[in-house]
Design an enzyme around this catalytic site. Structure first.
Site, short mmCIF file in Angstrom:
data_model
loop_
_atom_site.label_atom_id
_atom_site.label_comp_id
_atom_site.label_asym_id
_atom_site.label_seq_id
_atom_site.Cartn_x
_atom_site.Cartn_y
_atom_site.Cartn_z
N LYS A 179 8.51 15.18 40.95
CA LYS A 179 8.07 14.42 39.77
C LYS A 179 7.12 15.27 38.94
O LYS A 179 5.95 15.41 39.26
CB LYS A 179 7.37 13.12 40.17
CG LYS A 179 7.17 12.20 38.95
CD LYS A 179 6.06 11.20 39.14
CE LYS A 179 4.71 11.77 38.86
NZ LYS A 179 4.51 12.17 37.43
N GLU A 253 -4.09 18.72 46.82
CA GLU A 253 -4.87 19.76 46.15
C GLU A 253 -5.44 19.12 44.90
O GLU A 253 -4.71 18.82 43.96
CB GLU A 253 -3.98 20.97 45.83
CG GLU A 253 -4.76 22.24 45.51
CD GLU A 253 -5.12 22.34 44.05
OE1 GLU A 253 -6.29 22.02 43.72
OE2 GLU A 253 -4.26 22.73 43.25
N CYS A 287 -7.98 24.11 38.08
CA CYS A 287 -8.91 23.37 38.94
C CYS A 287 -9.91 24.26 39.67
O CYS A 287 -11.00 23.81 40.01
CB CYS A 287 -8.13 22.53 39.94
SG CYS A 287 -6.86 23.46 40.83
N GLU A 386 -15.92 17.52 36.79
CA GLU A 386 -14.88 18.43 36.33
C GLU A 386 -14.51 18.09 34.89
O GLU A 386 -14.13 16.96 34.57
CB GLU A 386 -13.64 18.30 37.23
CG GLU A 386 -12.55 19.29 36.87
CD GLU A 386 -11.38 19.24 37.82
OE1 GLU A 386 -10.87 20.30 38.20
OE2 GLU A 386 -10.97 18.12 38.20
#
Length: 486
Positions: A179, A253, A287, A386
């Site tokens: 996906k 992750e 990231c 973040e």
């Protein structure tokens, strides 16, 4: 402008009509214009894809039962088909998410074939281990494919992350339902074209682009044996909870807020190319980037000036221009998110030394200037959350122990870097930082070595031999004395 439009989904080894007429429309990050569209997968399409993957996996003559060498030959054809489409792949990714094309050529065109070949070779190394038991008998330990894998990938580095999952899964003998994120679907369909050209057997790889709700349906599907997800920590927690309830193996992750720690002996000016790649690569949309820069108070102003000059000199422009170092963000929504953090940083007392707005020479596109904050408190929002954009916070520290304390004062633990004139000192310092990965005078993932995070940055590992293991399950056969193997 000619758009790239697909009318069918890639399911069961062929282009298949979707169950509804709903579509995902993709816009250029640099021009904001429509560049293509694909069908939006719904629950019925997930059912079809999982069923195809299930049949392909359960077939006693199928993919899971092929020898590793035979699977490797198919994956070599897949790698070659991807390489033949490399230029187009890099352009599609750059147009969709703003990644500079020079980077896309490395990450999105170059990395997937490398991973396919690496894991094919690794999987061919053997799946049986005969062990001498403590009681004079033997055990035969087998490593087999885990089954049908749901692979859910984000938009920031879509093809490289796809193959962190697809390459080891296929090499292990698993089948996959992929996906991709709605923001980056055109590259996923080009990958499907390569799979078709390579002759991958029906059902081995299926591509179903969709949003979060349909992604959640895939995670919970009873035909799925394993989930591998890369994305936000919030989404990862939800997936982990559901997989825990189902006792379904999962690799996560997730997010990061890594530290780039400049030690008091560092010559940062001679390492600016590597420092840029470790902190601002891909427009800040990675990231593991070191977006918290820790600088010693004894050299704080000097280091702020060096980083400010670097950021001010970066070339901002069209992501399809090979000279561009900083392109646009993936969407207007993402730009608004980043601009909100910039405003918050100013409100909390941060001092902007470079950037802070939109580039004056970019009338269209979702651009944000590389933005450097000085005088940032270690507990400030921009130092803890973040941002996922080109924003760095430079935080002062007193001494090495204080730097370690600041580096570890975060809910995340994914990446990081240490900058020093003494690599041995850097390696010793790196050992004290609580994180899954960290570099000395640079940061770069390596296919041979495990990558992943701790704390809120996820669980499990990708890359290296450790990246193959999550797609395998162990089976032990206890042998009696008469049937022991020589």
């Amino acid at each position: 402008m000619t758009t790239i439009d697909y009318e069918r989904l890639y399911i069961n080894g062929d282009w298949t009509a979707p169950t509804t007429g709903e579509r995902i429309t993709v816009h250029s990050a640099a021009t904001e214009v429509n560049i293509g569209s694909v069908p939006e997968a719904k629950e019925g399409d997930i059912d079809a894809a999982v069923a195809a993957a299930r049949i392909a996996f359960d077939d006693p003559q199928g993919w899971a039962h092929w020898t590793p060498q035979r699977r490797g030959e198919a994956l070599e054809r897949f790698a070659a088909a991807l390489e033949a489409r490399g230029v187009d792949m890099a352009r599609r990714v750059s147009q969709q998410n703003g990644m500079p094309v020079s980077l896309a050529e490395q990450f999105e065109a170059g990395f997937p074939p490398v991973l396919l070949r690496y894991y094919s070779e690794l999987a061919a190394g053997g799946h049986e281990d005969v062990r001498q038991g403590m009681m004079g008998k033997q055990s035969l330990v087998l490593r087999g494919p885990i089954g049908v894998v749901a692979a859910i990938v984000p938009w920031n580095v879509p093809q490289a992350i796809t193959f962190l999952k697809v390459a080891p899964a296929l090499a292990a003998g698993c089948t996959v339902v992929l996906k991709p994120a709605p923001e980056t679907v055109l590259d996923a369909f080009l990958m499907a074209e390569a799979a078709l050209a390579a002759g991958l057997p029906a059902g081995v790889l299926n591509v179903v682009p969709a949003g979060r709700e349909v992604g959640a349906y895939l995670v919970e599907h009873p035909g799925v044996d394993k989930v591998s997800f890369t994305g936000s920590t919030a989404a990862g927690r939800s997936i982990a909870a559901k997989c825990g309830q189902l006792l379904r193996p999962v690799t996560l992750e997730l997010g990061g807020k890594s530290a780039a720690i400049v030690l008091d002996d560092a010559d940062l000016g001679s390492s600016l190319e590597s420092f840029f790649a470790s902190t601002l690569l891909n427009n800040g949309q990675i990231c593991w980037l070191g977006t918290r820069v820790l600088a010693p108070k004894s050299r704080y102003n000097e280091i702020v000036d060096t980083i400010t000059d670097m950021a001010s000199s970066l070339i901002i422009g069209d992501p399809l221009d090979a000279a561009t170092q900083v392109g646009p963000l993936v969407s207007e929504r993402q730009r608004q998110r980043v601009e909100g953090y910039i405003a918050n940083g100013k409100n909390e007392g941060g001092r902007i030394t470079s950037g802070g707005g939109r580039p004056a020479n970019q009338g269209r596109g979702w651009y944000v200037e590389p933005t450097i904050f000085a005088d940032v408190d270690r507990k400030a929002t921009i130092a803890q959350e973040e941002i996922f954009g080109p924003v760095l916070s430079i935080i002062p520290y007193e001494n090495d122990q204080d730097a370690v304390d600041v580096a570890n004062d975060t809910e995340y633990g994914l990446g990081g870097s240490v900058w020093t004139a003494d690599p041995e000192r850097g390696a010793q310092f790196a050992r004290r930082v609580r994180t899954g990965t960290i570099g000395v005078n640079g940061y770069s993932n390596d296919p041979f070595s495990p990558f992943g995070g701790i704390k809120s940055s996820g669980m499990g590992r990708e890359l290296g031999p450790e990246g193959l293991m999550p797609f395998q399950q162990l089976k032990t056969i206890y042998l009696d004395k008469e049937n022991s193997l020589s």
